[in-house]
Design a protein around this motif. Structure first.
Motif, PDB file in Angstrom:
ATOM      1  N   ASP A   3       0.844  -1.191   0.000  1.00 12.05           N
ATOM      2  CA  ASP A   3       0.000   0.000   0.000  1.00 12.05           C
ATOM      3  C   ASP A   3       0.878   1.239   0.000  1.00 12.05           C
ATOM      4  OD1 ASP A   3      -2.370  -1.431   0.008  1.00 12.05           O
ATOM      5  OD2 ASP A   3      -2.495  -1.493   2.171  1.00 12.05           O
ATOM      6  N   TYR A  22      -9.245   6.317  -4.773  1.00 15.87           N
ATOM      7  CA  TYR A  22      -7.853   5.906  -4.921  1.00 15.87           C
ATOM      8  C   TYR A  22      -7.031   6.487  -3.775  1.00 15.87           C
ATOM      9  CZ  TYR A  22      -9.419   4.879  -9.663  1.00 15.87           C
ATOM     10  OH  TYR A  22     -10.102   4.402 -10.740  1.00 15.87           O
ATOM     11  N   GLN A  27      -3.496   0.979  -6.492  1.00 16.95           N
ATOM     12  CA  GLN A  27      -4.887   0.982  -6.947  1.00 16.95           C
ATOM     13  C   GLN A  27      -5.020   1.595  -8.339  1.00 16.95           C
ATOM     14  OE1 GLN A  27      -6.300   3.119  -3.388  1.00 16.95           O
ATOM     15  NE2 GLN A  27      -7.831   1.497  -3.209  1.00 16.95           N
TER      16      GLN A  27
END
Length: 62
Positions: A3, A22, A27
């Motif tokens: 992430d 987002y 992503q």
């Protein structure tokens, strides 16, 4: 998938991406460039930075 935070692309572009859901760089992999440019606040410079940052991780926009 990690992430990673969004890169520094400017407050308007960051707000637009967050509003569209987002929150992490990963992503954006596979998202069409045209879709990002359609977001109010996201311009060519922000997309270029996103593409470069994604590319450095072996990812790309759609």
């Amino acid at each position: 998938m990690t992430d990673s935070p969004l890169p520094k692309i400017g407050a308007p572009a960051t707000r637009a991406l967050n509003a569209a859901g987002y929150r992490h760089l990963e992503q954006l992999a596979g998202v069409p460039e045209s879709e990002l440019l359609a977001l109010h606040g996201v311009g060519p410079k922000a997309v270029r930075i996103l593409k470069e940052t994604l590319s450095a991780q072996g990812l790309d926009l759609g």
